[in-house]
Design a protein around this motif. Sequence first.
Motif, short mmCIF file in Angstrom:
data_model
loop_
_atom_site.label_atom_id
_atom_site.label_comp_id
_atom_site.label_asym_id
_atom_site.label_seq_id
_atom_site.Cartn_x
_atom_site.Cartn_y
_atom_site.Cartn_z
N LEU A 130 0.82 -1.21 0.00
CA LEU A 130 0.00 0.00 0.00
C LEU A 130 0.86 1.26 0.00
N SER A 131 2.01 1.21 0.69
CA SER A 131 2.90 2.37 0.72
C SER A 131 3.45 2.67 -0.68
N GLU A 132 3.76 1.61 -1.43
CA GLU A 132 4.24 1.80 -2.80
C GLU A 132 3.11 2.30 -3.69
N PHE A 133 1.93 1.80 -3.46
CA PHE A 133 0.74 2.27 -4.18
C PHE A 133 0.60 3.79 -4.05
N GLU A 134 0.73 4.28 -2.83
CA GLU A 134 0.60 5.72 -2.59
C GLU A 134 1.74 6.50 -3.24
N ARG A 146 9.89 1.53 -15.89
CA ARG A 146 8.71 1.21 -16.71
C ARG A 146 7.61 0.56 -15.87
N ARG A 147 8.02 -0.25 -14.92
CA ARG A 147 7.03 -0.85 -14.01
C ARG A 147 6.30 0.24 -13.23
N LYS A 148 7.06 1.19 -12.70
CA LYS A 148 6.47 2.29 -11.95
C LYS A 148 5.53 3.11 -12.84
N ASP A 149 5.95 3.37 -14.06
CA ASP A 149 5.12 4.12 -15.00
C ASP A 149 3.81 3.39 -15.28
N HIS A 150 3.89 2.10 -15.47
CA HIS A 150 2.73 1.28 -15.80
C HIS A 150 1.73 1.22 -14.63
N ILE A 151 2.24 0.90 -13.45
CA ILE A 151 1.36 0.76 -12.29
C ILE A 151 0.74 2.10 -11.91
N SER A 152 1.55 3.16 -11.91
CA SER A 152 1.04 4.47 -11.49
C SER A 152 -0.04 4.99 -12.43
N HIS A 153 0.09 4.68 -13.73
CA HIS A 153 -0.95 5.09 -14.68
C HIS A 153 -2.29 4.47 -14.30
#
Length: 514
Positions: free
Chosen positions: A36-40, A101-108
Amino acid sequence: MQFMSRQKKLLPNSHTELYGQCLQFYGQPPLENIALSEFETFAVERLKLLKTVENLGVSYVKLSEQYTKKLDQESKNLNFPYRADADDRKSQSGPSEIEKRRKDHISHFILRLAYCQTEDLRRWFIQQEVDLFRYRFSYLSSKQKLEFLHKNNLQYDAISVEEKKALQDKLVNSSYAVSGITVEDQDFYKVPFQDALDLVRTRKVYLKAGYVYIPHQDIVTIILNDFRTRLSKALALTARSLPAVHSDERLQPLLNHLSHAYVGQDYSIQKNVGKISLEQIDSLSGKSFPLCMRQLHQALRENHHLRHGGRMQYGLFLKGIGLSLEQALQFWRSEFIRGKVDADKFDKAYAYSIRHMFGKEGKRTDYTPYSCMKVILSNPPSQGDHHGCPFRHSDPELLKQKLQFYKVSPSGISQILELVKGMHYQLACQKYFELTHNIEDITFSLNHPNQYFVESQKVLGGGKDIKREMDTPQRSQENSGRGSAAAREAAAAANASQHLAEMTEELDSFFQDA
C-alpha cells in the motif's frame, strides 16, 4: 499492508516481456501484488509528473527544447522513463530501466481509478497523459516507432519507392516540412483517411481514394488519436468498476483524495506566528493575496460577514501567513460586530470555530490551509458565498470585470480567460501573479494560496526571502514543478529518508473537512 490482486503475481520474465518496450498503450493492467505504501508513492509521484506536464504545456511550446529539457529533468527526478534512456542502448533492458517502466505502468492505472470519477477529472487526465505520450513518442528512434506500431496492431504500411516516385510532387506540395530532396529517403504511410481527420482538416497530407499519405514525422498524430480513444474508453469502463474498488476500505479514501491531491508544503507549522499584524492585512490583500483571498477579504470588509465556507478558506489562509489565535479572534470579532452580530453572539456562535481551526477545541487538529486543488474541487460556492476559486467558479464576464477593476491589462485579461476556457485554473492564477508582479516567467508552479503569498513577498522584497520563516519543514516531497533543477534534486534527497507511512497521514490531513 498489501494491495492484493486476485491474479497471480507476475514472474520476473513476465516483467521483462511486459516492459520490453519503453512506451505502451497501457492495454494490460498490472497483475502483481503491491504494498500500500508503494501504491501511494507511485500515485503521488505520477500526479506530480502530470502536473508538470500541464504547467509546461502552457508555459512553453510543446516539444520545444526548453519543454523537453524540463520534462526530462522532472522525469529523471521522479524516476520515470525519460529521453536519455532512449539514447542509452545499454540500459534498455537493464533492471533500473525495467523498474522505471514498471512504476510508470502501475502508477498510470492507479490514477485511472482516481480520475475516472467525473467528466472534468477524466478530461484533465486524458489531456495530460496524451501530452506525456507525445513527449515520449518523440524520443523514439524510427525503428522503435515501427516496432511500437506493429506491436499495437497499427498495421500502417509504408508505401513503395515506386509509389513515392509516382506521387512525389503531390507529397511535396501537401506534406509539411518535406522537400523534394528528401522524399525518396522519407517513409510515407498509407492510412485510411478516417484515422487521420486532424491532418486532413489542417490540409497537411495528400488525400487520394480514401487514403492519406502521411510522412514519418506526422504519424504521431494518428498514434495520439488512437491513444486518446483507447484511454477514454478505458476510463469509462474503469468508472463502472469503482463500486467494487470502493468496497476496499484501504483504497477508497486514497482514491478520493488523489483527485484533490496537493503534495507540496502544507503551511501548518507556524514559525512565523505574529509576523503579520492586523494593521497590515488591508495593504497585503492588495499586494500579495491571491485573487481568491483578495475577494474574500473585500467581501468581509464590505459585508462584515462571511458564511462558513468563506470563514474556513480565509481563516486558514490567514493562519498560514502568520496570524496568531489571539489576532484571529480579534480580527473576526471586530469585523462581525460591525455588522449584525454583537460581541456576545460572536463569542457564543463563532469564537469556538476559530479556536477549533487552530487546534484548541474538539479533536485538537492543527488544520492546514486549503490548497488550490481543494479550493477548486471541493465545496463549490452557492449564491451568497464568496469562497472558492474565482477562475473556476466565477462567470467569465464577472471575472473579466473583476480583473479590470484590479487594473490587469486587456491583453493579460485575454490570456487569463483563455487559460480559464481551457480549464487551467491554477495556471490562470499563475498568469495573474505574473501580470500583477510584472514578471514574465516565474520559476515555480503555483499550487497553494499561501505559496502565492510567500512568493509575492519575495518578489516585493527585491528577491530577498523576507518571509523565510514561512518555509516550513515539508511533510511531503517538494512540488514537482517548483524551483530550479538543483533545488528539486536537493528536496528529493532530503525527503528520500522519510517513512512512507507518513504519506498516508499527510494525505488524510490535506482533506479533512475543516
